[in-house]
Design a protein around this motif. Sequence first.
Motif, PDB file in Angstrom:
ATOM      1  N   ALA A 110       7.596  15.704  17.283  1.00 61.60           N
ATOM      2  CA  ALA A 110       7.820  14.924  16.071  1.00 61.60           C
ATOM      3  C   ALA A 110       9.297  14.849  15.725  1.00 61.60           C
ATOM      4  O   ALA A 110      10.081  15.710  16.106  1.00 61.60           O
ATOM      5  CB  ALA A 110       7.049  15.520  14.899  1.00 61.60           C
ATOM      6  N   LEU A 111       9.644  13.795  14.985  1.00 64.54           N
ATOM      7  CA  LEU A 111      10.934  13.677  14.317  1.00 64.54           C
ATOM      8  C   LEU A 111      10.651  13.604  12.821  1.00 64.54           C
ATOM      9  O   LEU A 111       9.766  12.870  12.382  1.00 64.54           O
ATOM     10  CB  LEU A 111      11.675  12.411  14.764  1.00 64.54           C
ATOM     11  CG  LEU A 111      12.310  12.452  16.150  1.00 64.54           C
ATOM     12  CD1 LEU A 111      12.779  11.064  16.553  1.00 64.54           C
ATOM     13  CD2 LEU A 111      13.476  13.433  16.183  1.00 64.54           C
ATOM     14  N   ILE A 112      11.392  14.383  12.040  1.00 63.43           N
ATOM     15  CA  ILE A 112      11.173  14.480  10.600  1.00 63.43           C
ATOM     16  C   ILE A 112      12.489  14.218   9.884  1.00 63.43           C
ATOM     17  O   ILE A 112      13.547  14.685  10.318  1.00 63.43           O
ATOM     18  CB  ILE A 112      10.627  15.870  10.229  1.00 63.43           C
ATOM     19  CG1 ILE A 112       9.307  16.112  10.935  1.00 63.43           C
ATOM     20  CG2 ILE A 112      10.456  16.032   8.735  1.00 63.43           C
ATOM     21  CD1 ILE A 112       8.727  17.476  10.713  1.00 63.43           C
ATOM     22  N   ASP A 113      12.440  13.465   8.779  1.00 63.18           N
ATOM     23  CA  ASP A 113      13.673  13.131   8.067  1.00 63.18           C
ATOM     24  C   ASP A 113      14.141  14.271   7.171  1.00 63.18           C
ATOM     25  O   ASP A 113      13.521  15.340   7.109  1.00 63.18           O
ATOM     26  CB  ASP A 113      13.513  11.815   7.289  1.00 63.18           C
ATOM     27  CG  ASP A 113      12.574  11.935   6.086  1.00 63.18           C
ATOM     28  OD1 ASP A 113      12.244  13.063   5.674  1.00 63.18           O
ATOM     29  OD2 ASP A 113      12.179  10.882   5.560  1.00 63.18           O
ATOM     30  N   GLY A 114      15.245  14.033   6.453  1.00 62.40           N
ATOM     31  CA  GLY A 114      15.828  15.075   5.619  1.00 62.40           C
ATOM     32  C   GLY A 114      14.984  15.482   4.439  1.00 62.40           C
ATOM     33  O   GLY A 114      15.230  16.521   3.816  1.00 62.40           O
ATOM     34  N   LEU A 146      10.730   6.910  21.928  1.00 58.38           N
ATOM     35  CA  LEU A 146      11.639   7.938  22.446  1.00 58.38           C
ATOM     36  C   LEU A 146      10.868   9.228  22.728  1.00 58.38           C
ATOM     37  O   LEU A 146      11.085   9.884  23.748  1.00 58.38           O
ATOM     38  CB  LEU A 146      12.747   8.173  21.424  1.00 58.38           C
ATOM     39  CG  LEU A 146      13.889   9.134  21.779  1.00 58.38           C
ATOM     40  CD1 LEU A 146      15.155   8.689  21.054  1.00 58.38           C
ATOM     41  CD2 LEU A 146      13.559  10.561  21.388  1.00 58.38           C
ATOM     42  N   ILE A 147       9.966   9.599  21.823  1.00 56.58           N
ATOM     43  CA  ILE A 147       9.152  10.797  22.035  1.00 56.58           C
ATOM     44  C   ILE A 147       8.267  10.640  23.270  1.00 56.58           C
ATOM     45  O   ILE A 147       8.177  11.527  24.118  1.00 56.58           O
ATOM     46  CB  ILE A 147       8.293  11.097  20.799  1.00 56.58           C
ATOM     47  CG1 ILE A 147       9.170  11.484  19.614  1.00 56.58           C
ATOM     48  CG2 ILE A 147       7.288  12.214  21.097  1.00 56.58           C
ATOM     49  CD1 ILE A 147       8.405  11.676  18.323  1.00 56.58           C
ATOM     50  N   ARG A 148       7.599   9.492  23.370  1.00 53.89           N
ATOM     51  CA  ARG A 148       6.686   9.275  24.496  1.00 53.89           C
ATOM     52  C   ARG A 148       7.440   9.238  25.823  1.00 53.89           C
ATOM     53  O   ARG A 148       6.874   9.555  26.874  1.00 53.89           O
ATOM     54  CB  ARG A 148       5.888   7.990  24.279  1.00 53.89           C
ATOM     55  CG  ARG A 148       4.941   8.076  23.091  1.00 53.89           C
ATOM     56  CD  ARG A 148       3.993   6.911  23.027  1.00 53.89           C
ATOM     57  NE  ARG A 148       3.131   6.993  21.849  1.00 53.89           N
ATOM     58  CZ  ARG A 148       2.040   7.744  21.752  1.00 53.89           C
ATOM     59  NH1 ARG A 148       1.675   8.487  22.791  1.00 53.89           N
ATOM     60  NH2 ARG A 148       1.317   7.774  20.652  1.00 53.89           N
ATOM     61  N   ALA A 149       8.711   8.866  25.773  1.00 50.42           N
ATOM     62  CA  ALA A 149       9.522   8.836  26.995  1.00 50.42           C
ATOM     63  C   ALA A 149       9.773  10.233  27.554  1.00 50.42           C
ATOM     64  O   ALA A 149      10.205  10.379  28.701  1.00 50.42           O
ATOM     65  CB  ALA A 149      10.848   8.137  26.728  1.00 50.42           C
ATOM     66  N   GLN A 150       9.492  11.278  26.756  1.00 50.17           N
ATOM     67  CA  GLN A 150       9.660  12.652  27.231  1.00 50.17           C
ATOM     68  C   GLN A 150       8.552  13.055  28.209  1.00 50.17           C
ATOM     69  O   GLN A 150       8.626  14.124  28.814  1.00 50.17           O
ATOM     70  CB  GLN A 150       9.669  13.620  26.041  1.00 50.17           C
ATOM     71  CG  GLN A 150      10.738  13.335  25.006  1.00 50.17           C
ATOM     72  CD  GLN A 150      12.135  13.448  25.556  1.00 50.17           C
ATOM     73  OE1 GLN A 150      12.456  14.414  26.261  1.00 50.17           O
ATOM     74  NE2 GLN A 150      12.982  12.476  25.257  1.00 50.17           N
ATOM     75  N   ASN A 151       7.504  12.204  28.343  1.00 46.56           N
ATOM     76  CA  ASN A 151       6.394  12.472  29.274  1.00 46.56           C
ATOM     77  C   ASN A 151       5.775  13.848  29.043  1.00 46.56           C
ATOM     78  O   ASN A 151       5.654  14.670  29.963  1.00 46.56           O
ATOM     79  CB  ASN A 151       6.874  12.337  30.720  1.00 46.56           C
ATOM     80  CG  ASN A 151       7.309  10.929  31.053  1.00 46.56           C
ATOM     81  OD1 ASN A 151       6.661   9.957  30.660  1.00 46.56           O
ATOM     82  ND2 ASN A 151       8.416  10.795  31.760  1.00 46.56           N
ATOM     83  N   ALA A 179      18.588  12.742  22.615  1.00 50.04           N
ATOM     84  CA  ALA A 179      18.223  11.339  22.757  1.00 50.04           C
ATOM     85  C   ALA A 179      18.169  10.641  21.408  1.00 50.04           C
ATOM     86  O   ALA A 179      18.623   9.492  21.260  1.00 50.04           O
ATOM     87  CB  ALA A 179      16.872  11.226  23.461  1.00 50.04           C
ATOM     88  N   ALA A 180      17.627  11.322  20.385  1.00 50.60           N
ATOM     89  CA  ALA A 180      17.554  10.721  19.041  1.00 50.60           C
ATOM     90  C   ALA A 180      18.942  10.506  18.474  1.00 50.60           C
ATOM     91  O   ALA A 180      19.234   9.456  17.880  1.00 50.60           O
ATOM     92  CB  ALA A 180      16.727  11.609  18.121  1.00 50.60           C
TER      93      ALA A 180
END
Length: 284
Positions: free
Chosen positions: A209-213, A196-201, A66-67
């Motif tokens: 979490a999403l983490i950058d490079g 987007l994360i919260r949409a995963q229910n 999704a991301a």
Amino acid sequence: MASIVVSDTVAGKRAMTIRFHLFLLALCALLPLLGFAVYVSVNLIEHDRDSIRGGAAGRARAMMTAADAELRGSIKTLQALAASRALDTGDLPAFHADAVRILASQPDWSNITLALPSGTQVVNLAIAFGEPLHALLIDSPSAAQVVKTLRPAVGSVTTAGPLPGPRVPLRVPVIRDGAVAYILTAAIRPESFERLIRAQNLPKNWIAALIDGNGRFVARVPARLVGALASESLRAALRNAPQGWFRGITSDGNDVFTAYLQMVSRWRAGFGNSNGARVSCWWP
């Protein structure tokens, strides 16, 4: 009288011997059952851990997809803007007007900039056209990557520049005559990735979490400060190998088992479960 005492003593010893042998017999019968119970318990624990790890990996792959889709959609919009005819002739006022229209159609973007391959900005929608601009693009490594590879690049979370709040630079090359003429950038709001994360229910006992490079949070649920560093144990693992599985402590002090793989954008997508020790899956 003495013989009676001796007889009682011998009988007592015989009774104790019989009881001892019966105890040994019972113990010998129970030991295999006990061993089997331990074996089953260990296997159930391992199976439970594998199930949690598999579930976390499946959720993380779904969020990773999704991301990536979110980023690719923004890249396509930027590439369409990069094809603007105004850039064929260097008509920056006309391009500025095109960019304003595109920005208005993208609620998750906070800004659009245009820069020369050197990084010198020539258009910045956060600043009135014709006003002095910041000399160079923020997050120059991602700009240099675009010039070197002639491909889109996702930058790291930044709070620098004229706009308030954190954002993520998403860059595409403007190619003319086979060379990079400009670097076109959209500043993406991290809130879009939190949604987007919260949409995963997720169940409330999971973390994601999403983490950058650079190992900094783009978005996290439960929330952490955007731009804050992820745990040292995770960053150390990522330095050692592009993928793997390890146990470490999260940035908020939780004991986790962590699996990690590589994501197209060089970001990390992660999930954790607080059933006993937490389990996370991270994609760098």
